[in-house]
Design a protein around this motif. Structure first.
Motif, PDB file in Angstrom:
ATOM      1  N   ASP A  44       0.832  -1.170  -0.097  1.00  0.00           N
ATOM      2  CA  ASP A  44      -0.071   0.036   0.031  1.00  0.00           C
ATOM      3  C   ASP A  44       0.806   1.255  -0.245  1.00  0.00           C
ATOM      4  O   ASP A  44       0.220   2.427   0.005  1.00  0.00           O
ATOM      5  N   THR A  45       2.194   1.245  -0.194  1.00  0.00           N
ATOM      6  CA  THR A  45       3.045   2.341   0.086  1.00  0.00           C
ATOM      7  C   THR A  45       3.324   2.753  -1.502  1.00  0.00           C
ATOM      8  O   THR A  45       3.690   1.948  -2.390  1.00  0.00           O
ATOM      9  N   THR A  46       3.630   4.135  -1.639  1.00  0.00           N
ATOM     10  CA  THR A  46       4.171   4.771  -2.974  1.00  0.00           C
ATOM     11  C   THR A  46       5.427   4.891  -2.722  1.00  0.00           C
ATOM     12  O   THR A  46       5.875   5.436  -1.592  1.00  0.00           O
ATOM     13  N   TYR A  47       6.238   4.620  -3.777  1.00  0.00           N
ATOM     14  CA  TYR A  47       7.882   4.510  -3.654  1.00  0.00           C
ATOM     15  C   TYR A  47       8.256   5.589  -4.681  1.00  0.00           C
ATOM     16  O   TYR A  47       7.987   5.547  -5.718  1.00  0.00           O
ATOM     17  N   ILE A  48       9.318   6.401  -4.144  1.00  0.00           N
ATOM     18  CA  ILE A  48       9.779   7.385  -4.992  1.00  0.00           C
ATOM     19  C   ILE A  48      11.256   7.043  -4.857  1.00  0.00           C
ATOM     20  O   ILE A  48      11.945   7.256  -3.648  1.00  0.00           O
ATOM     21  N   VAL A  49      11.902   6.736  -5.896  1.00  0.00           N
ATOM     22  CA  VAL A  49      13.384   6.230  -5.955  1.00  0.00           C
ATOM     23  C   VAL A  49      14.163   7.105  -6.996  1.00  0.00           C
ATOM     24  O   VAL A  49      13.922   7.265  -8.059  1.00  0.00           O
ATOM     25  N   ILE A 131      21.148  11.619 -15.600  1.00  0.00           N
ATOM     26  CA  ILE A 131      20.609  11.825 -14.234  1.00  0.00           C
ATOM     27  C   ILE A 131      20.411  13.454 -14.146  1.00  0.00           C
ATOM     28  O   ILE A 131      21.109  14.374 -14.847  1.00  0.00           O
ATOM     29  N   PRO A 132      19.122  13.828 -13.410  1.00  0.00           N
ATOM     30  CA  PRO A 132      18.522  13.168 -12.353  1.00  0.00           C
ATOM     31  C   PRO A 132      17.706  12.216 -13.139  1.00  0.00           C
ATOM     32  O   PRO A 132      17.021  12.613 -14.332  1.00  0.00           O
ATOM     33  N   ALA A 133      17.065  11.122 -12.467  1.00  0.00           N
ATOM     34  CA  ALA A 133      16.278  10.253 -12.900  1.00  0.00           C
ATOM     35  C   ALA A 133      15.326   9.815 -11.915  1.00  0.00           C
ATOM     36  O   ALA A 133      16.085   9.357 -10.689  1.00  0.00           O
ATOM     37  N   THR A 134      14.336   9.639 -11.953  1.00  0.00           N
ATOM     38  CA  THR A 134      13.017   9.269 -11.121  1.00  0.00           C
ATOM     39  C   THR A 134      12.084   8.300 -11.248  1.00  0.00           C
ATOM     40  O   THR A 134      11.503   8.455 -12.459  1.00  0.00           O
ATOM     41  N   LEU A 135      11.993   7.171 -10.452  1.00  0.00           N
ATOM     42  CA  LEU A 135      11.190   6.266 -10.675  1.00  0.00           C
ATOM     43  C   LEU A 135       9.942   6.530  -9.304  1.00  0.00           C
ATOM     44  O   LEU A 135      10.325   6.558  -8.237  1.00  0.00           O
ATOM     45  N   ILE A 136       8.745   6.669  -9.632  1.00  0.00           N
ATOM     46  CA  ILE A 136       7.700   6.496  -8.777  1.00  0.00           C
ATOM     47  C   ILE A 136       6.816   5.490  -9.106  1.00  0.00           C
ATOM     48  O   ILE A 136       6.267   5.316 -10.119  1.00  0.00           O
ATOM     49  N   TYR A 137       6.552   4.895  -8.179  1.00  0.00           N
ATOM     50  CA  TYR A 137       5.607   3.402  -8.389  1.00  0.00           C
ATOM     51  C   TYR A 137       4.865   2.937  -6.912  1.00  0.00           C
ATOM     52  O   TYR A 137       5.362   3.544  -5.974  1.00  0.00           O
ATOM     53  N   LYS A 138       3.824   2.518  -7.254  1.00  0.00           N
ATOM     54  CA  LYS A 138       2.982   1.562  -6.358  1.00  0.00           C
ATOM     55  C   LYS A 138       2.166   0.621  -7.028  1.00  0.00           C
ATOM     56  O   LYS A 138       1.439   0.772  -8.009  1.00  0.00           O
ATOM     57  N   ASN A 139       2.588  -0.660  -6.763  1.00  0.00           N
ATOM     58  CA  ASN A 139       1.868  -2.042  -7.449  1.00  0.00           C
ATOM     59  C   ASN A 139       1.984  -1.631  -8.836  1.00  0.00           C
ATOM     60  O   ASN A 139       2.865  -1.565  -9.386  1.00  0.00           O
ATOM     61  N   GLU A 140       0.730  -1.479  -9.666  1.00  0.00           N
ATOM     62  CA  GLU A 140       0.643  -1.553 -10.907  1.00  0.00           C
ATOM     63  C   GLU A 140       1.181  -0.260 -11.686  1.00  0.00           C
ATOM     64  O   GLU A 140       1.660   0.005 -12.793  1.00  0.00           O
ATOM     65  N   PHE A 141       1.019   0.838 -10.694  1.00  0.00           N
ATOM     66  CA  PHE A 141       1.338   2.231 -11.448  1.00  0.00           C
ATOM     67  C   PHE A 141       2.931   2.269 -11.476  1.00  0.00           C
ATOM     68  O   PHE A 141       3.631   1.987 -10.213  1.00  0.00           O
ATOM     69  N   ARG A 142       3.585   2.675 -12.504  1.00  0.00           N
ATOM     70  CA  ARG A 142       4.834   2.725 -12.506  1.00  0.00           C
ATOM     71  C   ARG A 142       5.129   3.996 -13.324  1.00  0.00           C
ATOM     72  O   ARG A 142       4.726   4.076 -14.550  1.00  0.00           O
ATOM     73  N   LEU A 143       5.982   5.087 -13.203  1.00  0.00           N
ATOM     74  CA  LEU A 143       6.283   6.243 -13.918  1.00  0.00           C
ATOM     75  C   LEU A 143       7.732   6.536 -13.717  1.00  0.00           C
ATOM     76  O   LEU A 143       8.120   6.606 -12.600  1.00  0.00           O
ATOM     77  N   VAL A 154       5.913  16.387  -8.740  1.00  0.00           N
ATOM     78  CA  VAL A 154       6.002  15.221  -7.732  1.00  0.00           C
ATOM     79  C   VAL A 154       4.724  15.102  -6.980  1.00  0.00           C
ATOM     80  O   VAL A 154       4.039  13.729  -7.026  1.00  0.00           O
ATOM     81  N   LYS A 155       4.108  16.089  -6.513  1.00  0.00           N
ATOM     82  CA  LYS A 155       2.824  15.976  -5.525  1.00  0.00           C
ATOM     83  C   LYS A 155       1.861  15.446  -6.443  1.00  0.00           C
ATOM     84  O   LYS A 155       1.080  14.728  -6.260  1.00  0.00           O
ATOM     85  N   SER A 156       1.602  15.948  -7.674  1.00  0.00           N
ATOM     86  CA  SER A 156       0.360  15.634  -8.651  1.00  0.00           C
ATOM     87  C   SER A 156       0.628  14.188  -8.805  1.00  0.00           C
ATOM     88  O   SER A 156      -0.183  13.329  -9.169  1.00  0.00           O
ATOM     89  N   ILE A 157       1.846  13.624  -9.131  1.00  0.00           N
ATOM     90  CA  ILE A 157       2.216  11.968  -9.440  1.00  0.00           C
ATOM     91  C   ILE A 157       1.678  11.498  -8.260  1.00  0.00           C
ATOM     92  O   ILE A 157       1.051  10.497  -8.146  1.00  0.00           O
ATOM     93  N   ILE A 158       2.119  11.717  -7.127  1.00  0.00           N
ATOM     94  CA  ILE A 158       1.651  11.176  -5.891  1.00  0.00           C
ATOM     95  C   ILE A 158       0.202  11.085  -5.528  1.00  0.00           C
ATOM     96  O   ILE A 158      -0.355   9.974  -5.417  1.00  0.00           O
ATOM     97  N   LEU A 159      -0.537  12.147  -5.866  1.00  0.00           N
ATOM     98  CA  LEU A 159      -2.037  12.142  -5.622  1.00  0.00           C
ATOM     99  C   LEU A 159      -2.593  11.032  -6.515  1.00  0.00           C
ATOM    100  O   LEU A 159      -3.573  10.636  -6.345  1.00  0.00           O
ATOM    101  N   LYS A 160      -2.072  10.775  -7.688  1.00  0.00           N
ATOM    102  CA  LYS A 160      -2.451   9.652  -8.738  1.00  0.00           C
ATOM    103  C   LYS A 160      -2.374   8.290  -7.965  1.00  0.00           C
ATOM    104  O   LYS A 160      -3.077   7.338  -8.104  1.00  0.00           O
ATOM    105  N   THR A 161      -1.404   7.941  -7.037  1.00  0.00           N
ATOM    106  CA  THR A 161      -1.310   6.842  -6.378  1.00  0.00           C
ATOM    107  C   THR A 161      -1.900   6.688  -5.441  1.00  0.00           C
ATOM    108  O   THR A 161      -1.839   5.566  -4.776  1.00  0.00           O
ATOM    109  N   ILE A 162      -2.530   7.643  -4.499  1.00  0.00           N
ATOM    110  CA  ILE A 162      -3.069   7.405  -3.174  1.00  0.00           C
ATOM    111  C   ILE A 162      -4.586   7.083  -3.562  1.00  0.00           C
ATOM    112  O   ILE A 162      -5.332   7.686  -4.212  1.00  0.00           O
TER     113      ILE A 162
END
Length: 162
Positions: A44-49, A131-143, A154-162
């Protein structure tokens, strides 16, 4: 829970999760095969790498974005992992002082795997390696984004995953 599931859970809790709860004075140095599980958690966690380096000007410019997100979501199901591509020999003289000077408290590891051609496509097949390069994911969502990011993006992407 069967034995195999219990073993897998123990491995996750005692090997992988500590990177997301380390003290800044302890910077883990990992090879890509050790980092790779952090790119594929399913929960259930969103990850930002974020892949960055102290010598990269756009990386340094965007780090406060990730620090702000890290602080804003403390205690919530969102984790930030800053993957430094600096040289291991510069941890004490460069990386740690940089993190202290810039008040970076998000989790940082150093990726020590110079054969980047063997692992870049494993992060994302579209990554050129810059770089910079960023992976944002949660389960099936991957960007995956290969550019400097701002807070609103970043905030708008996070809101898509919550």
């Amino acid at each position: 829970m069967n034995f195999n599931k219990a073993v897998i859970l123990a491995i996750i809790l005692f090997v992988f999760v500590p990177v997301f709860s380390q003290k800044q004075s302890e910077i883990a140095v990992l090879r890509f095969n050790e980092l790779e599980p952090y790119l594929h958690f399913r929960n259930d966690t969103t990850y930002i790498v974020n892949f960055w380096a102290t010598w990269c000007v756009p990386c340094r410019k965007e780090l406060p974005v990730f620090e702000n997100i890290h602080n804003e979501y403390l205690g919530k199901p969102l984790k930030v992992l800053l993957v430094s591509l600096d040289f291991p020999s510069q941890i004490e003289s460069g990386l740690k002082p940089f993190l202290v000077k810039n008040n970076i408290t998000a989790n940082v590891i150093l990726l020590n795997d110079p054969n980047s051609n063997s692992w870049i496509n494993k992060v994302d097949s579209s990554w050129s390696g810059s770089i910079p390069a960023t992976l944002i994911y949660k389960n099936e969502f991957r960007l995956f984004l290969e550019k400097e990011l701002d807070y609103d993006t970043v905030k708008s992407i996070i809101l898509k995953t919550i």
